[in-house]
Design an enzyme around this catalytic site. Sequence first.
Site, PDB file in Angstrom:
ATOM      1  N   SER A  63      -6.741  -2.491   6.546  1.00 42.12           N
ATOM      2  CA  SER A  63      -5.482  -2.723   7.242  1.00 42.12           C
ATOM      3  C   SER A  63      -5.912  -2.391   8.641  1.00 42.12           C
ATOM      4  O   SER A  63      -6.510  -1.442   8.934  1.00 42.12           O
ATOM      5  CB  SER A  63      -4.295  -1.881   6.813  1.00 42.12           C
ATOM      6  OG  SER A  63      -3.331  -1.783   7.817  1.00 42.12           O
TER       7      SER A  63
ATOM      8  N   THR B  25      -9.119 -11.650   1.678  1.00 42.91           N
ATOM      9  CA  THR B  25      -9.256 -10.533   2.621  1.00 42.91           C
ATOM     10  C   THR B  25      -7.929 -10.249   2.817  1.00 42.91           C
ATOM     11  O   THR B  25      -6.799 -10.642   2.667  1.00 42.91           O
ATOM     12  CB  THR B  25      -9.892 -11.164   3.880  1.00 42.91           C
ATOM     13  OG1 THR B  25      -8.866 -12.208   4.567  1.00 42.91           O
ATOM     14  CG2 THR B  25     -11.303 -11.561   3.608  1.00 42.91           C
TER      15      THR B  25
ATOM     16  N   THR C  32       0.810  -1.074  -0.051  1.00 42.89           N
ATOM     17  CA  THR C  32      -0.247  -0.120  -0.163  1.00 42.89           C
ATOM     18  C   THR C  32       1.001   1.255   0.253  1.00 42.89           C
ATOM     19  O   THR C  32       1.754   1.400   0.754  1.00 42.89           O
ATOM     20  CB  THR C  32      -1.119  -0.189   1.272  1.00 42.89           C
ATOM     21  OG1 THR C  32      -1.784  -1.068   1.155  1.00 42.89           O
ATOM     22  CG2 THR C  32      -1.796   1.430   1.275  1.00 42.89           C
TER      23      THR C  32
ATOM     24  N   MET D 177       3.093  -3.033  10.449  1.00 43.25           N
ATOM     25  CA  MET D 177       3.971  -2.195  10.007  1.00 43.25           C
ATOM     26  C   MET D 177       3.604  -0.552   9.760  1.00 43.25           C
ATOM     27  O   MET D 177       4.138   0.165   9.890  1.00 43.25           O
ATOM     28  CB  MET D 177       4.029  -2.844   8.240  1.00 43.25           C
ATOM     29  CG  MET D 177       4.669  -4.089   8.233  1.00 43.25           C
ATOM     30  SD  MET D 177       6.299  -4.356   9.088  1.00 43.25           S
ATOM     31  CE  MET D 177       7.264  -3.510   7.844  1.00 43.25           C
ATOM     32  N   GLY D 178       2.218  -0.682   9.411  1.00 44.83           N
ATOM     33  CA  GLY D 178       1.456   1.075   9.525  1.00 44.83           C
ATOM     34  C   GLY D 178       1.728   1.575   8.226  1.00 44.83           C
ATOM     35  O   GLY D 178       1.983   2.908   8.140  1.00 44.83           O
TER      36      GLY D 178
END
Length: 340
Positions: A174, A244, A85, A112-113
Amino acid sequence: MYTLARQLLFKLSPETSHDLSLDLIGAGGRLGLNGMLCKQPASLPVSVMGLNFANPVGLAAGLDKNGAAIDGFAQLGFGFVEIGTVTPRPQPGNPKPRLFRLPEATAIINRMGFNNLGVDHLLGRVRASRYKGVLGINIGKNFDTPVERAVDDYLICLDKVYTAASYITVNVSSPNTPGLRSLQFGDSLKQLLDALAERREQLAGAHGKRVPLAIKIAPDMSDEETALVAAALMESGMDAVIATNTTLGREGVEALPYGGEAGGLSGAPVLEKSTHIVKVLAGELGGKLPIIAAGGITEGRHAAEKIAAGASLVQIYSGFIYKGPALIREAVDAIAAMPR
């Protein structure tokens, strides 16, 4: 060969191993070595979203967030590659350590963020790539963008990646960006989808091509919530759903080392939950939207199970970490062997 490489890589910390693997795959791609070193899967072309895929087994987003190794992954035999992303601005992600292996469960936990170098950097890597196959670009919002302004970030990314992507995935699932998953529901989802659909029509008119939009959803939804999402996707004119993302659940890993770490769980433990979402979506969508199945594919037969549940394509990530390129071939072979 990969078994030996994995033994060496698994002696390193997960994130160091990830970065080194990405460097090696990228270097192999630039030199054209990966295709020679890895046995290629059988040809199994499929058409989905108006796009022609070399085979139905793709790389899931998250492994190559910045498009550093597009050619390298393609040469391993993936039928399509999804990068990201990516967010409008670069961001470091969450503090380390933030990536954990659970080898006893063939699983990974990450928080991870959305660490990435920003959409402009990613586009530079796409332009430098020689890959001519199907390329998905997965977009998200910056950590410091309020959820109520999230639409702005998605539209910025949509504008920038539109001409570079074969399809665009909107990541609203996420678990590592606070508030992000709220965008999957109710008015928040409708507002986002409507804004994306309107901007996509503007971009299609400006550029003379309509790039498909896919929405990536979480496995942690009830059947009723999944049905509402399916209805919203059809109403807004989206082109696909990816089912998903990772799960917040910890069933089966609670007692394992790192099993209690915060973040999204992927790999074998999410297989059943993710495949159930695919089945529910298939029933609700009735063939009107294709499903791209991701989650828990660690053996070839799991890919076939996803297709049997109603998916048109599959993606792998954690299974690739544990099994290597051989899993691509196994998955393609298992799908090819399914009754027609």
